[in-house]
Design a protein around this motif. Sequence first.
Motif, PDB file in Angstrom:
ATOM      1  N   ALA A 154       0.832  -1.206   0.000  1.00 38.26           N
ATOM      2  CA  ALA A 154       0.000   0.000   0.000  1.00 38.26           C
ATOM      3  C   ALA A 154       0.864   1.252   0.000  1.00 38.26           C
ATOM      4  CB  ALA A 154      -0.932  -0.002   1.205  1.00 38.26           C
ATOM      5  N   GLN A 155       1.958   1.232   0.755  1.00 37.92           N
ATOM      6  CA  GLN A 155       2.858   2.378   0.770  1.00 37.92           C
ATOM      7  C   GLN A 155       3.498   2.580  -0.603  1.00 37.92           C
ATOM      8  OE1 GLN A 155       5.557   2.663   4.144  1.00 37.92           O
ATOM      9  NE2 GLN A 155       4.237   1.310   5.362  1.00 37.92           N
ATOM     10  N   GLN A 156       3.841   1.495  -1.271  1.00 39.20           N
ATOM     11  CA  GLN A 156       4.425   1.609  -2.609  1.00 39.20           C
ATOM     12  C   GLN A 156       3.409   2.186  -3.590  1.00 39.20           C
ATOM     13  OE1 GLN A 156       7.452   1.272  -3.291  1.00 39.20           O
ATOM     14  NE2 GLN A 156       7.792   0.604  -5.410  1.00 39.20           N
ATOM     15  N   ALA A 157       2.169   1.747  -3.492  1.00 38.91           N
ATOM     16  CA  ALA A 157       1.117   2.279  -4.371  1.00 38.91           C
ATOM     17  C   ALA A 157       0.893   3.761  -4.106  1.00 38.91           C
ATOM     18  CB  ALA A 157      -0.176   1.502  -4.160  1.00 38.91           C
ATOM     19  N   LEU A 158       0.969   4.172  -2.851  1.00 37.78           N
ATOM     20  CA  LEU A 158       0.782   5.583  -2.521  1.00 37.78           C
ATOM     21  C   LEU A 158       1.933   6.425  -3.056  1.00 37.78           C
ATOM     22  CD1 LEU A 158      -0.637   5.382   1.118  1.00 37.78           C
ATOM     23  CD2 LEU A 158      -1.843   6.057  -0.960  1.00 37.78           C
ATOM     24  N   ARG A 159       3.153   5.906  -3.004  1.00 37.96           N
ATOM     25  CA  ARG A 159       4.278   6.657  -3.571  1.00 37.96           C
ATOM     26  C   ARG A 159       4.093   6.830  -5.076  1.00 37.96           C
ATOM     27  NH1 ARG A 159       7.249   2.766  -0.381  1.00 37.96           N
ATOM     28  NH2 ARG A 159       7.698   3.636   1.677  1.00 37.96           N
ATOM     29  N   ALA A 160       3.617   5.789  -5.718  1.00 39.75           N
ATOM     30  CA  ALA A 160       3.366   5.892  -7.159  1.00 39.75           C
ATOM     31  C   ALA A 160       2.249   6.888  -7.451  1.00 39.75           C
ATOM     32  CB  ALA A 160       3.009   4.515  -7.714  1.00 39.75           C
ATOM     33  N   ALA A 161       1.166   6.839  -6.667  1.00 39.45           N
ATOM     34  CA  ALA A 161       0.060   7.781  -6.870  1.00 39.45           C
ATOM     35  C   ALA A 161       0.507   9.211  -6.619  1.00 39.45           C
ATOM     36  CB  ALA A 161      -1.103   7.415  -5.945  1.00 39.45           C
ATOM     37  N   ALA A 162       1.371   9.402  -5.617  1.00 45.93           N
ATOM     38  CA  ALA A 162       1.884  10.745  -5.343  1.00 45.93           C
ATOM     39  C   ALA A 162       2.765  11.239  -6.485  1.00 45.93           C
ATOM     40  CB  ALA A 162       2.666  10.750  -4.034  1.00 45.93           C
ATOM     41  N   THR A 163       3.521  10.346  -7.087  1.00 43.06           N
ATOM     42  CA  THR A 163       4.368  10.721  -8.220  1.00 43.06           C
ATOM     43  C   THR A 163       3.523  11.042  -9.439  1.00 43.06           C
ATOM     44  OG1 THR A 163       6.119   9.275  -7.374  1.00 43.06           O
ATOM     45  CG2 THR A 163       6.284   9.986  -9.674  1.00 43.06           C
ATOM     46  N   LEU A 164       2.488  10.250  -9.697  1.00 37.16           N
ATOM     47  CA  LEU A 164       1.606  10.503 -10.841  1.00 37.16           C
ATOM     48  C   LEU A 164       0.864  11.831 -10.689  1.00 37.16           C
ATOM     49  CD1 LEU A 164       0.260   6.878 -11.222  1.00 37.16           C
ATOM     50  CD2 LEU A 164       1.497   8.150 -12.996  1.00 37.16           C
TER      51      LEU A 164
ATOM     52  N   ALA B 255      -0.359   0.525 -10.926  1.00 34.13           N
ATOM     53  CA  ALA B 255       0.382  -0.737 -10.788  1.00 34.13           C
ATOM     54  C   ALA B 255       1.718  -0.668 -11.523  1.00 34.13           C
ATOM     55  CB  ALA B 255      -0.461  -1.901 -11.319  1.00 34.13           C
ATOM     56  N   VAL B 256       1.699  -0.149 -12.741  1.00 24.42           N
ATOM     57  CA  VAL B 256       2.954  -0.039 -13.491  1.00 24.42           C
ATOM     58  C   VAL B 256       3.897   0.938 -12.801  1.00 24.42           C
ATOM     59  CG1 VAL B 256       3.988   0.630 -15.695  1.00 24.42           C
ATOM     60  CG2 VAL B 256       1.822  -0.633 -15.659  1.00 24.42           C
ATOM     61  N   ALA B 257       3.346   2.087 -12.357  1.00 23.42           N
ATOM     62  CA  ALA B 257       4.184   3.095 -11.703  1.00 23.42           C
ATOM     63  C   ALA B 257       4.738   2.616 -10.371  1.00 23.42           C
ATOM     64  CB  ALA B 257       3.382   4.382 -11.502  1.00 23.42           C
ATOM     65  N   ALA B 258       4.028   1.687  -9.731  1.00 23.09           N
ATOM     66  CA  ALA B 258       4.484   1.166  -8.435  1.00 23.09           C
ATOM     67  C   ALA B 258       5.294  -0.119  -8.583  1.00 23.09           C
ATOM     68  CB  ALA B 258       3.281   0.920  -7.532  1.00 23.09           C
ATOM     69  N   ASP B 259       5.353  -0.642  -9.817  1.00 29.75           N
ATOM     70  CA  ASP B 259       6.042  -1.902 -10.069  1.00 29.75           C
ATOM     71  C   ASP B 259       5.419  -3.026  -9.252  1.00 29.75           C
ATOM     72  OD1 ASP B 259       7.840  -3.498 -11.378  1.00 29.75           O
ATOM     73  OD2 ASP B 259       9.494  -3.143  -9.974  1.00 29.75           O
ATOM     74  N   LEU B 260       4.066  -3.054  -9.234  1.00 31.05           N
ATOM     75  CA  LEU B 260       3.318  -4.096  -8.540  1.00 31.05           C
ATOM     76  C   LEU B 260       2.497  -4.863  -9.564  1.00 31.05           C
ATOM     77  CD1 LEU B 260       1.892  -2.037  -5.511  1.00 31.05           C
ATOM     78  CD2 LEU B 260       3.722  -3.759  -5.401  1.00 31.05           C
TER      79      LEU B 260
ATOM     80  N   ALA C 143      -1.957  -7.317  -6.789  1.00 32.28           N
ATOM     81  CA  ALA C 143      -1.376  -6.732  -5.579  1.00 32.28           C
ATOM     82  C   ALA C 143      -1.690  -5.238  -5.491  1.00 32.28           C
ATOM     83  CB  ALA C 143       0.133  -6.961  -5.558  1.00 32.28           C
ATOM     84  N   CYS C 144      -1.693  -4.574  -6.618  1.00 28.27           N
ATOM     85  CA  CYS C 144      -1.969  -3.145  -6.605  1.00 28.27           C
ATOM     86  C   CYS C 144      -3.429  -2.867  -6.253  1.00 28.27           C
ATOM     87  CB  CYS C 144      -1.628  -2.529  -7.962  1.00 28.27           C
ATOM     88  SG  CYS C 144      -1.728  -0.722  -7.981  1.00 28.27           S
ATOM     89  N   ARG C 145      -4.336  -3.689  -6.774  1.00 27.79           N
ATOM     90  CA  ARG C 145      -5.752  -3.489  -6.430  1.00 27.79           C
ATOM     91  C   ARG C 145      -5.963  -3.636  -4.931  1.00 27.79           C
ATOM     92  NH1 ARG C 145      -6.590  -6.323 -11.325  1.00 27.79           N
ATOM     93  NH2 ARG C 145      -6.761  -8.300 -10.197  1.00 27.79           N
ATOM     94  N   ASP C 146      -5.329  -4.647  -4.321  1.00 27.24           N
ATOM     95  CA  ASP C 146      -5.447  -4.818  -2.874  1.00 27.24           C
ATOM     96  C   ASP C 146      -4.832  -3.635  -2.126  1.00 27.24           C
ATOM     97  OD1 ASP C 146      -6.646  -7.230  -3.343  1.00 27.24           O
ATOM     98  OD2 ASP C 146      -4.832  -8.431  -2.981  1.00 27.24           O
ATOM     99  N   ALA C 147      -3.684  -3.154  -2.628  1.00 26.49           N
ATOM    100  CA  ALA C 147      -3.013  -2.026  -1.978  1.00 26.49           C
ATOM    101  C   ALA C 147      -3.870  -0.772  -2.041  1.00 26.49           C
ATOM    102  CB  ALA C 147      -1.656  -1.787  -2.639  1.00 26.49           C
ATOM    103  N   ILE C 148      -4.494  -0.549  -3.197  1.00 24.23           N
ATOM    104  CA  ILE C 148      -5.362   0.627  -3.342  1.00 24.23           C
ATOM    105  C   ILE C 148      -6.561   0.516  -2.419  1.00 24.23           C
ATOM    106  CG2 ILE C 148      -6.941   1.781  -4.943  1.00 24.23           C
ATOM    107  CD1 ILE C 148      -4.904   1.208  -7.170  1.00 24.23           C
ATOM    108  N   ALA C 149      -7.139  -0.669  -2.345  1.00 22.40           N
ATOM    109  CA  ALA C 149      -8.284  -0.864  -1.451  1.00 22.40           C
ATOM    110  C   ALA C 149      -7.900  -0.574  -0.006  1.00 22.40           C
ATOM    111  CB  ALA C 149      -8.809  -2.297  -1.588  1.00 22.40           C
ATOM    112  N   GLU C 150      -6.704  -1.001   0.398  1.00 27.27           N
ATOM    113  CA  GLU C 150      -6.236  -0.745   1.764  1.00 27.27           C
ATOM    114  C   GLU C 150      -6.052   0.755   1.998  1.00 27.27           C
ATOM    115  OE1 GLU C 150      -2.392  -1.784   4.655  1.00 27.27           O
ATOM    116  OE2 GLU C 150      -2.580  -2.722   2.673  1.00 27.27           O
ATOM    117  N   ALA C 151      -5.448   1.444   1.030  1.00 27.96           N
ATOM    118  CA  ALA C 151      -5.225   2.882   1.173  1.00 27.96           C
ATOM    119  C   ALA C 151      -6.539   3.657   1.164  1.00 27.96           C
ATOM    120  CB  ALA C 151      -4.315   3.375   0.048  1.00 27.96           C
ATOM    121  N   ALA C 152      -7.492   3.180   0.375  1.00 28.02           N
ATOM    122  CA  ALA C 152      -8.800   3.841   0.340  1.00 28.02           C
ATOM    123  C   ALA C 152      -9.539   3.634   1.656  1.00 28.02           C
ATOM    124  CB  ALA C 152      -9.619   3.316  -0.827  1.00 28.02           C
TER     125      ALA C 152
END
Length: 977
Positions: free
Chosen positions: A302-312, A322-327, A331-340
């Motif tokens: 989730a932290q990796q997905a947030l770093r990617a979202a912050a960069t985008l 997912a591509v920006a986070a290299d996930l 895994a990225c869908r689960d990470a986004i759900a957790e962050a949301a």
Amino acid sequence: MLDPSPEDDGTSPIVSTPRFVGRDRELAALRGALARPPAIVLVEGEAGIGKSRLLREWLAAPEQTSLVSVCPPLRESLTLGPIVDAFHGIEPSVPRLGLTELAGALRPLFPEWSSHLPPALPPMDDAKAARHRLFRALDELLRALRVDVLVLEDAHWADEVTLEFLLFVISRQQSDGPSLVVSYRPEEVDDGSLLLRLTSRLPAGVTQLRIALAPVRPGDTAALVSSMLDGNPISQEFTTFMHERTGGVPLAVEESVRLMCDRADLVFRGGQWVRLKLRELQVPPTVRDSTRERVSRLSPAAQQALRAAATLAERSSAATIAVAADLSPAACRDAIAEAAAAGVLDGDDRGRWRFRHVLAATAVYEAIPLTDRRQFHLLAGRALERLHPPPVARLAHHFREAGETRSWARYAEQGAELAMTSGDHTKAVDLLVDLLARAVLPPEDRARVARIAGVAALSRREPLDAVHHRVVRTLRSVLETPGLSARQQAEIRNPLGRLLIIGGEAQAALHELEQAVANLDHDPVEAARAMTYLGWAYAGPWPASTHRRWLDRAAGLTAQIDSPAERLNLAGNRAAALLMLGEEEAWDVIAGLPVDGATPAERLDVGRIHANVGTGALMWGRYADAEEHLTVALRLAEAEQASRLRHNVRLEQANLAWNTGRWDGLAETSAALTDADRDRPAIYLGCIRLTARLAAAAGRRRAAEEQFRLVLEESARLGAADDTMEAAAALARLWLADGNSRRALRVTNEPMDTVRRKGIWIWATDLVPARVEALLAGGDPAAAARLTDQFARGLRGRTAPAPRAALTLCRALLLSAAGDHSRAATAYDRAARAWSALPRPYEALRARERQAEALLAQGRPEQGRELLTAQYEQMFRLGARGDADRVAQRLREHGAEVPRLWRGGRRGYGDQLSPRELDVVQLVVAGKTNRQISRILAKSPATVDQQLRAAMRKLKVSSRTALAVKAVEAGVFAEED
């Protein structure tokens, strides 16, 4: 509340505690629920949303006895710690509470009360039973203290036993237990938390209320910021900026204002607080720490997905993140759900995600180590390349940050092309200039990008600004690149020269354009355009014949061009240039000019041509033509929202108003234009010149001299030769009035040499009469006569009414100096008629004054005094009070009575406020500053100040506050029947 006056402009604010804003409905609901005990109120919302402030506002008006506990953000909370902390400070009351033996169970929690509590109770083997006994003891303590409301803040951090105690209290509420108010962040409450049970299975008769706090609206954001800044308003631009960056989260707003004030980024200007220079808002430490603490509790994915979202930094799909986070996608869908679920990310109905608040995204982005950011940007760029159509501006940004120069350059050029197609030339310039300034490009690429940047900058509609100056600096820097061909340099010098013209650097502009023309053979349109600009005579040492040759060369190329739009542009600009040279043939071309265009670009082109023609017509003295062309230009400028062109036209319309005697409001117009385009030398100096004219006519000698000197010196420095003429002539007239002919001659020497060298005598309408008068005063009538003859030869064959009226005046001056007063009076009469025919009433009045002097010298005192009296009245009413005072003095010297004319204020009001004074006082009562009043009533600040002082004098007060009180007490705003 402070009331900064206009003199306070530019000062930094004193920051106050923000007012309670935007939560009145929630506060009323909270009070209503607790007025019907027993009650349970849940206050939920994200960090900084204002939960604590809402509770403080309720607690500030104590209607009930409250006990407040706050859960600290500890990783392992102390058992019942928040509840225990809430009882601190009540020790003196314990002996009087009459507690039963049950209170002995409290000894482990309150060892400091040991001397006031009953003996300790025997231990119990059953932990649940022991806990129940402790809860009963705490409940007894609450009731003994007669606590009406128990408040628990930040319950998402509460330990499980504390939450069990709240459930215990709820279960006993039907027996007159205290009401509960619990605040928490819902995104930080686990699914299994006991907090979720607070609103379930409640006893009958319990009042229930859930308050979900949302971000405040833009208007409330503005009110909150204003309350921190002396209660003064903030600009709409500042309001939008703050609301967008903070998302309307009150804590983020408050901390951002404090941070900007610490950095001196806010000033009070024009009656409101504005941002001084800030583009992006820094993250306040409190917001930063809160965001990072929340993110740190999430999983690594989730932290990796947030770093990617912050960069985008824009709403993005899960696949892009997912591509920006290299996930992996899953895994990225689960990470986004957790962050949301944690309230960090926010999704839309198209499945795109972004941070709920810009400041949170910035906090996460800034926490990415610098060594890792380049990789995140590279991945973000690769992710965005998969989109169709690709977001080229964003791709340029990411590949720039990733250090991928080739991809950066490709997308920057594509983005600039797209921006120019959509009319956003400033965006195009930003992309290209950034590329030139920060990337190492091959010489041919560097030259191509520079040329495109220069062309884009020429199409910008904004006033002169930092972007313009940055482009000029960048193009000059590119010209120093080793390995550029002569053709590449020419393609850069061409737009650079035109940009220098806009910036007022006339001499430098001609230098660049002359070098460019020699190597533009491959592009006839641009070659002809550069030649046309070289044909403009405002700068350089060339005579008119040289400028004319450039124009003729341009005409030859224009005939070979197929594009009707390009031919129109070149022909229209050539005609305007011919006007500046005093060539009659220009009017034949001008007669066929269109008054509109088929596209925005064509309309702007036509507007610029008409503006230039209007300027030339002013110089010729063809004021009806000037008004016609300027009206067309203004209509097109406003239709296309071209502020730079609009400022040009409005200044020329103000010059037209000055010449034609329509002086009302000119001072305000000049001030407004100066404020609107202060960084553009041509506009700024033109406004100063207009202000100086008004000052000279009004008799404000020192101000006029300083302002005309500024115009003369700056115009000469910038190489704008035509703009030195009037300023030099005006200074000469001021010094001739002092009897200093030598100084008058000295100030007109260089401008006169310019006229002779260039051979453009239509520029000399003001200059030659002043020079002739100085030569006569200096005892050199022969030189004055020779100059007059030169003037006549220079105007031969030209129907330019203003210079010809000036020539008539020069001949009258010669006759007067020769002592032929009879013929001089007749010549001055002809000059006055010539000026009146334009019309140019101020010059006509001054010619009539000289005619009256000639009549007096001729021995015709009655006719002379009568004519002087008429000029006095007309000068006075025109606004030329300084000239009127001079004429009045001459009338007294000749024994004539000076008419008594009203000199200001409103007639017939005595010690009563005039309607205009009432308008001003009413706005003072409403709390407006002088600057705000001047804008509301469309008056100059000086006029407002004068009327305000008059009102104070009439009401016999000495301060604005006393004035407001006295006005209200006196009933001056009472409604009329």
